[in-house]
Motif scaffolding. Structure first.
Motif, mmCIF file in Angstrom:
data_model
loop_
_atom_site.group_PDB
_atom_site.id
_atom_site.type_symbol
_atom_site.label_atom_id
_atom_site.label_comp_id
_atom_site.label_asym_id
_atom_site.label_seq_id
_atom_site.Cartn_x
_atom_site.Cartn_y
_atom_site.Cartn_z
ATOM 1 N N PRO A 1 0.810 -1.228 0.000
ATOM 2 C CA PRO A 1 0.000 0.000 0.000
ATOM 3 C C PRO A 1 0.841 1.275 0.000
ATOM 4 C CG PRO A 1 -0.090 -1.091 2.131
ATOM 5 C CD PRO A 1 0.612 -2.029 1.203
ATOM 6 N N TRP A 2 2.035 1.228 0.542
ATOM 7 C CA TRP A 2 2.864 2.431 0.611
ATOM 8 C C TRP A 2 3.285 2.905 -0.778
ATOM 9 C CZ3 TRP A 2 7.760 1.971 -1.340
ATOM 10 C CH2 TRP A 2 8.242 0.669 -1.508
ATOM 11 N N ILE A 3 3.600 1.989 -1.675
ATOM 12 C CA ILE A 3 4.050 2.412 -3.006
ATOM 13 C C ILE A 3 2.868 2.929 -3.836
ATOM 14 C CG2 ILE A 3 3.943 0.153 -4.165
ATOM 15 C CD1 ILE A 3 6.752 2.667 -4.679
ATOM 16 N N VAL A 4 1.707 2.276 -3.688
ATOM 17 C CA VAL A 4 0.507 2.765 -4.373
ATOM 18 C C VAL A 4 0.150 4.143 -3.829
ATOM 19 C CG1 VAL A 4 -1.929 2.336 -4.844
ATOM 20 C CG2 VAL A 4 -0.319 0.417 -4.808
ATOM 21 N N GLY A 5 0.228 4.285 -2.517
ATOM 22 C CA GLY A 5 -0.067 5.569 -1.881
ATOM 23 C C GLY A 5 0.884 6.669 -2.316
ATOM 24 N N PHE A 6 2.152 6.325 -2.466
ATOM 25 C CA PHE A 6 3.143 7.307 -2.918
ATOM 26 C C PHE A 6 2.788 7.833 -4.303
ATOM 27 C CE2 PHE A 6 7.017 8.248 -5.337
ATOM 28 C CZ PHE A 6 7.528 9.305 -4.583
ATOM 29 N N PHE A 7 2.563 6.917 -5.255
ATOM 30 C CA PHE A 7 2.232 7.346 -6.618
ATOM 31 C C PHE A 7 0.924 8.130 -6.643
ATOM 32 C CE2 PHE A 7 4.929 3.612 -8.023
ATOM 33 C CZ PHE A 7 5.948 4.396 -8.519
#
Length: 128
Positions: free
Chosen positions: A100-106
């Motif tokens: 979820p952190w990488i999706v949230g970042f983008f």
């Protein structure tokens, strides 16, 4: 039309038809067969790295334009497509549950860039 405009238009059309389109629409098996690089090829990863590096060049120009007080429309538009597209592809492939952190970042970068587009005066205001 100038030489440069024609060159850029040819690059756009050829890349859209033979790179971006197939990469976005064809199955992995079909891409493996058409690519000719073999499964898990280091060449594909290196090409992806060059693509990311190209994005960073445009972002760098955007920083320079923003620091001069002008709105970096092209860098912002590219960033919305790049980051928004990445978030959508990752969500569509089930990565939201895994990372979820990488999706949230983008998604956050894309949202910030959309905000900047609709509120350029706010986005260009000095922070300190």
């Amino acid at each position: 039309m100038s030489f440069l405009a024609l060159l850029l238009l040819i690059k756009i059309v050829v890349t859209l038809l033979f790179a971006a389109g197939p990469l976005m629409l064809l199955s992995k098996d079909r891409l493996d067969r058409l690519g000719g690089f073999g499964e898990n090829s280091l060449t594909v990863y290196r090409l992806y790295g060059i693509g990311i590096l190209s994005l960073l060049v445009v972002y760098s120009f955007g920083v320079d334009v923003a620091m001069s007080g002008a709105f970096p429309l092209y860098a912002v538009a590219m960033g919305v497509v790049s980051n928004g597209g990445a978030a959508l592809v990752l969500m569509g492939s089930g990565e939201l549950n895994k990372r979820p952190w990488i999706v949230g970042f983008f998604a956050a970068i894309a949202a910030g860039l959309v905000l900047a587009f609709f509120a350029p005066e706010f986005a260009l205001r000095p922070l300190w």
